[in-house]
Design a protein around this motif. Structure first.
Motif, PDB file in Angstrom:
ATOM      1  N   THR A  73      -0.041 -40.579  31.456  1.00  0.00           N
ATOM      2  CA  THR A  73      -1.598 -39.215  31.212  1.00  0.00           C
ATOM      3  C   THR A  73      -0.736 -38.063  30.558  1.00  0.00           C
ATOM      4  OG1 THR A  73       0.015 -38.383  32.964  1.00  0.00           O
ATOM      5  CG2 THR A  73      -1.765 -40.149  33.243  1.00  0.00           C
ATOM      6  N   LYS A  74       1.021 -38.082  30.164  1.00  0.00           N
ATOM      7  CA  LYS A  74       1.352 -37.076  29.614  1.00  0.00           C
ATOM      8  C   LYS A  74       1.601 -37.412  28.665  1.00  0.00           C
ATOM      9  CE  LYS A  74       2.227 -32.072  29.939  1.00  0.00           C
ATOM     10  NZ  LYS A  74       3.412 -30.963  31.276  1.00  0.00           N
ATOM     11  N   THR A  75       2.327 -37.850  27.269  1.00  0.00           N
ATOM     12  CA  THR A  75       3.095 -38.169  26.230  1.00  0.00           C
ATOM     13  C   THR A  75       5.039 -37.058  26.746  1.00  0.00           C
ATOM     14  OG1 THR A  75       1.627 -39.057  25.033  1.00  0.00           O
ATOM     15  CG2 THR A  75       4.202 -38.545  24.410  1.00  0.00           C
ATOM     16  N   ALA A  76       5.641 -37.953  26.706  1.00  0.00           N
ATOM     17  CA  ALA A  76       7.189 -37.036  26.648  1.00  0.00           C
ATOM     18  C   ALA A  76       8.186 -38.289  25.881  1.00  0.00           C
ATOM     19  CB  ALA A  76       7.454 -36.896  28.129  1.00  0.00           C
ATOM     20  N   VAL A  77       8.417 -38.743  24.449  1.00  0.00           N
ATOM     21  CA  VAL A  77       8.578 -39.107  23.746  1.00  0.00           C
ATOM     22  C   VAL A  77      10.243 -38.659  23.500  1.00  0.00           C
ATOM     23  CG1 VAL A  77       9.092 -39.442  21.602  1.00  0.00           C
ATOM     24  CG2 VAL A  77       6.966 -39.893  22.654  1.00  0.00           C
ATOM     25  N   ILE A  78      11.511 -38.812  23.732  1.00  0.00           N
ATOM     26  CA  ILE A  78      12.684 -38.278  24.537  1.00  0.00           C
ATOM     27  C   ILE A  78      13.260 -39.727  22.498  1.00  0.00           C
ATOM     28  CG2 ILE A  78      14.382 -37.878  24.910  1.00  0.00           C
ATOM     29  CD1 ILE A  78      12.969 -36.678  27.391  1.00  0.00           C
ATOM     30  N   PHE A  79      13.937 -38.458  21.971  1.00  0.00           N
ATOM     31  CA  PHE A  79      15.074 -39.537  20.955  1.00  0.00           C
ATOM     32  C   PHE A  79      16.519 -39.271  21.260  1.00  0.00           C
ATOM     33  CE2 PHE A  79      11.186 -39.863  18.183  1.00  0.00           C
ATOM     34  CZ  PHE A  79      11.847 -40.543  17.681  1.00  0.00           C
TER      35      PHE A  79
END
Length: 302
Positions: free
Chosen positions: A134-140
């Protein structure tokens, strides 16, 4: 599927093509103005901010898939030039695409979880929870070597986070704390100033766990500002987390989401464990163009 999801699906299907406002609006039968307004309301991003973000993230995945040329990836994802793509990628993720592509294992930059091969990686990455439907949270993430060094810091009396710290010391000229302004003037600093959460063994009685500080070399002989302390830090590896860029007006939501995801991260998936006793957890000044960045000491598992 609602209207915004339809627009996202259209964007995904045409990500490597030129996409116009008219294209997006026609895909759902709305006017350009109405389509853009609905998209912004639900995602917090304009359609073109969303397209740019998705192209950069997908390009990061492509750079790890078959060792392609950076120029080819830039053109595949509709960037006008090698230079423009490199600048956009570096601004977004803090690393150039060439350098990112050169690291094939976890001792460099790791592929964000949502873009890993689900079939090959599902069993040993199931504990990671960086992707929310529901809520994108892409973390490198990146493993970074830190040398022996000193940390010059201004301790608080009882602060446990940034806002309590600023309330104790007041705001400075850079919209951070007053001690931050002093730290910014230490010319011999190795890196930029940071907010730190100190481990118990680095907190004298009667002081808070949160402080602002800056790292200098182990042989630093310069002045220590009045009222500031110095801590010797041993060489260590730091696990660096970097979230996606965000609109500055959405600062608190973006940082809060990123910190929540980081809190659920399991470094043992990649053969490391946290070593909080050897160095503070550090957060760089949040800036929308580069995303939230936090660093935590780790050591390799035997």
């Amino acid at each position: 599927m609602n209207v915004v999801e339809q627009m996202k699906a259209y964007i995904k299907a045409h990500l490597q093509e030129i996409i116009t406002s008219s294209n997006i609006a026609k895909s759902v039968g709305y006017s350009q103005y109405h389509a853009a307004r609905l998209f912004k309301e639900e995602t917090g991003l304009s359609p073109f901010e969303y397209i740019r973000r998705e192209r950069l993230i997908q390009s990061a995945y492509a750079l790890r898939n078959g060792n392609p040329k950076v120029l080819d990836i830039a053109l595949d994802f509709v960037f006008d030039s090698h230079e423009g793509f490199t600048r956009a990628f570096a601004n977004a993720f803090g690393i150039t695409p060439k350098k990112y592509a050169s690291y094939p294992n976890p001792d460099g930059w790791l592929i964000p979880y949502r873009y890993l091969d689900r079939h090959k990686s599902k069993s040993n990455l199931k504990s990671e929870e960086f992707y929310m439907e529901t809520k994108t949270a892409v973390i490198f993430t990146q493993i970074m070597e830190r040398p022996a060094r000193k940390l010059i810091l201004k301790r608080s009396k009882k602060a446990t986070h940034y806002f309590e710290y600023c309330e104790e010391f007041g705001c400075g000229n850079n919209r951070a704390s007053a001690p931050w302004d002093i730290l910014c003037n230490i010319k011999e600093a190795l890196y930029e100033p940071v907010g730190v959460w100190l481990p118990e063994n680095m907190c004298p009685e009667g002081t808070g766990i949160y402080a602002h500080g800056v790292e200098v070399s182990a042989d630093y002989k310069g002045d220590i500002p009045v009222g500031f302390d110095v801590i010797d830090l041993e060489p260590c590896k730091m696990l660096v987390f970097q979230g996606e860029p965000y609109d500055d007006e959405n600062y608190q939501d973006a940082v809060g989401t990123c910190m929540e995801r980081i809190g659920k991260y399991n470094p043992e998936v990649y053969g490391y464990k946290y070593a909080d006793e050897i160095a503070p957890i550090m957060q760089l000044a949040p800036m929308g163009w580069r995303g939230y960045i936090e660093m935590r000491p780790v050591r390799e598992m035997k």
